[in-house]
Design a protein around this motif. Sequence first.
Motif, PDB file in Angstrom:
ATOM      1  N   HIS A 114     -25.824  18.207  43.533  1.00 37.23           N
ATOM      2  CA  HIS A 114     -24.781  19.194  43.307  1.00 37.23           C
ATOM      3  C   HIS A 114     -23.453  18.723  43.907  1.00 37.23           C
ATOM      4  CE1 HIS A 114     -25.115  23.448  41.866  1.00 37.23           C
ATOM      5  NE2 HIS A 114     -23.824  23.259  41.987  1.00 37.23           N
ATOM      6  N   TYR A 115     -23.533  18.296  45.142  1.00 31.22           N
ATOM      7  CA  TYR A 115     -22.332  17.830  45.840  1.00 31.22           C
ATOM      8  C   TYR A 115     -21.696  16.651  45.085  1.00 31.22           C
ATOM      9  CZ  TYR A 115     -19.450  15.502  49.318  1.00 31.22           C
ATOM     10  OH  TYR A 115     -18.403  14.885  49.950  1.00 31.22           O
ATOM     11  N   ILE A 117     -21.982  15.814  41.937  1.00 28.95           N
ATOM     12  CA  ILE A 117     -21.403  16.270  40.659  1.00 28.95           C
ATOM     13  C   ILE A 117     -20.056  16.949  40.927  1.00 28.95           C
ATOM     14  CG2 ILE A 117     -21.650  18.011  38.837  1.00 28.95           C
ATOM     15  CD1 ILE A 117     -23.500  15.888  38.160  1.00 28.95           C
ATOM     16  N   GLU A 118     -20.051  17.833  41.900  1.00 30.09           N
ATOM     17  CA  GLU A 118     -18.816  18.537  42.266  1.00 30.09           C
ATOM     18  C   GLU A 118     -17.684  17.556  42.577  1.00 30.09           C
ATOM     19  OE1 GLU A 118     -20.274  22.381  44.596  1.00 30.09           O
ATOM     20  OE2 GLU A 118     -19.217  20.910  45.831  1.00 30.09           O
ATOM     21  N   ASN A 120     -17.328  14.611  41.424  1.00 38.80           N
ATOM     22  CA  ASN A 120     -17.082  13.695  40.292  1.00 38.80           C
ATOM     23  C   ASN A 120     -17.417  12.236  40.615  1.00 38.80           C
ATOM     24  OD1 ASN A 120     -16.092  15.765  38.581  1.00 38.80           O
ATOM     25  ND2 ASN A 120     -14.144  15.702  39.711  1.00 38.80           N
ATOM     26  N   ILE A 138     -27.879  20.518  36.662  1.00 35.83           N
ATOM     27  CA  ILE A 138     -26.825  20.729  37.660  1.00 35.83           C
ATOM     28  C   ILE A 138     -25.460  20.397  37.056  1.00 35.83           C
ATOM     29  CG2 ILE A 138     -25.908  19.922  39.878  1.00 35.83           C
ATOM     30  CD1 ILE A 138     -28.833  19.577  40.799  1.00 35.83           C
ATOM     31  N   ALA A 139     -25.409  19.314  36.288  1.00 34.04           N
ATOM     32  CA  ALA A 139     -24.136  18.945  35.646  1.00 34.04           C
ATOM     33  C   ALA A 139     -23.703  20.065  34.697  1.00 34.04           C
ATOM     34  CB  ALA A 139     -24.299  17.629  34.894  1.00 34.04           C
ATOM     35  N   SER A 141     -24.390  23.219  34.910  1.00 36.76           N
ATOM     36  CA  SER A 141     -23.925  24.391  35.663  1.00 36.76           C
ATOM     37  C   SER A 141     -22.491  24.194  36.170  1.00 36.76           C
ATOM     38  CB  SER A 141     -24.867  24.688  36.836  1.00 36.76           C
ATOM     39  OG  SER A 141     -24.689  23.710  37.849  1.00 36.76           O
ATOM     40  N   GLU A 142     -22.080  22.949  36.290  1.00 39.20           N
ATOM     41  CA  GLU A 142     -20.710  22.659  36.737  1.00 39.20           C
ATOM     42  C   GLU A 142     -19.790  22.361  35.554  1.00 39.20           C
ATOM     43  OE1 GLU A 142     -19.298  22.342  39.961  1.00 39.20           O
ATOM     44  OE2 GLU A 142     -21.102  23.362  40.667  1.00 39.20           O
ATOM     45  N   LYS A 144     -20.065  19.830  33.506  1.00 36.44           N
ATOM     46  CA  LYS A 144     -19.734  18.400  33.500  1.00 36.44           C
ATOM     47  C   LYS A 144     -20.852  17.583  32.862  1.00 36.44           C
ATOM     48  CE  LYS A 144     -16.921  18.736  37.619  1.00 36.44           C
ATOM     49  NZ  LYS A 144     -16.749  18.423  39.021  1.00 36.44           N
TER      50      LYS A 144
END
Length: 410
Positions: A114-115, A117-118, A120, A138-139, A141-142, A144
């Motif tokens: 998660h971190y 992905i956040e 980038n 997870i991507a 959900s963001e 991305k």
Amino acid sequence: MLNESVRYLDGTLYVDNVPAADITAQTGTPTYIYSKTRVLHNFHALREAFAALNPHIHYSAKANANLALLRTLIDAGAGIDAVSAGEIVRALAAGCTPDNIVFAGVGKTPEELHYAIEQNVGWFNVENVDECRLLSEIAESEGKTARVALRYNPDVQANTHPSIATGHKGAKFGLNRDDLLYVLENRASYPHIALEGFHVHVGSQLGDTSATVAGVNAALAIMREYPQLQTLNIGGGFPARYTNDDLPDYSAFAHALQPLLNGYDVIIEPGRSIVADAGILLARVLYVKEQGGVTLYIIDGSMTELMRPALYGAHHAIVPVSEPTSTTPVTVVGPVCETTDVLGRDVPLPSMQHGDLLAILDAGAYGMVMANTYNQRPRPAEVMVDGEAWQVVRQRETIADLMRAELENA
Ligand code: LLP
């Protein structure tokens, strides 16, 4: 081994233009000392050897994650290979742009994914079928898409210490061929990951180029069937010269690999070969005694500062700070309550006494990062030498540091 940065000048051990003993007169011992010049020399040598492939070089932070050292390499143009959120945080703190980070690791947690992905992060080296699903979710959900290189376990045996071989069948690393093909064939099930490359890393401190070549060939054979796979991360593993043994240098790897890799985007993840010979661990003799016909030098450095001899039977040359005129073989041990706390056997050293300084060489890689606090030993200071200047780049830990997390919760 001594080199152009760590050597004797007029009988005194220097790191570049600074006598090692001048540093420890202020910092105390044990202390890690790194040569910025040597780190950059090694980085540029790698870049030159592989110039024809114009690779992206991602320094493997696991080898030495000191912020000043990371900053040195990032400023010189390196990206970072990180294997945990902690290493990503350090890479970013040292000035790395997120797209220049590859995030690898056999067991990334959902929080870490998660971190990353956040933030980038540029590449995810994925090692597990379930990790593809989790990463894609997870991507999503963001909002991305994560760029992925699948880590392939090519089932090759690297010529190295068994504890640091990674590309053989039964190793925990990478995806076997069936799982790899499963992910490729089912890529539509992971809509938020972009499968753009492969990753192979067959081991560390490689004794020859053959396993890397075999691993790369095995990866390319599959990649040719999937034209969207244009990037191959060939890992690290280039050896450091701990002894006089004949080992392949960067050029040997470049010559062996370049003909295979033309036309591909190439990523390299060197750790050890960039930093090992740029670092020494300075320690002081505490006591000398004879035991069973062996002379023991008991020093204030130990397996808690440098685990490699105790963990892998690794050899590190040990030299005094004053160039010796005559030597006899001695055993150098630390104070830790473990029989395995031996830094070196049959080490040619002069007669030494309480307070004399010696240097454990080639300690820049997998030294401080693997240091621990067993026996409640605070971790050592770290110093970076830059020509004539030097600076403490990490303070020596204190006993209060070791107790803090307990006292705050008591
Ligand atoms: N890439 C991957 C996926 C790795 O697993 C490693 C090291 C590297 C790159 C960097 O490899 P290097 O260029 O440093 O060989 N603690 C051991 C070494 C462990 C190596 C772990 N992986 C030692 O002290 O010898």
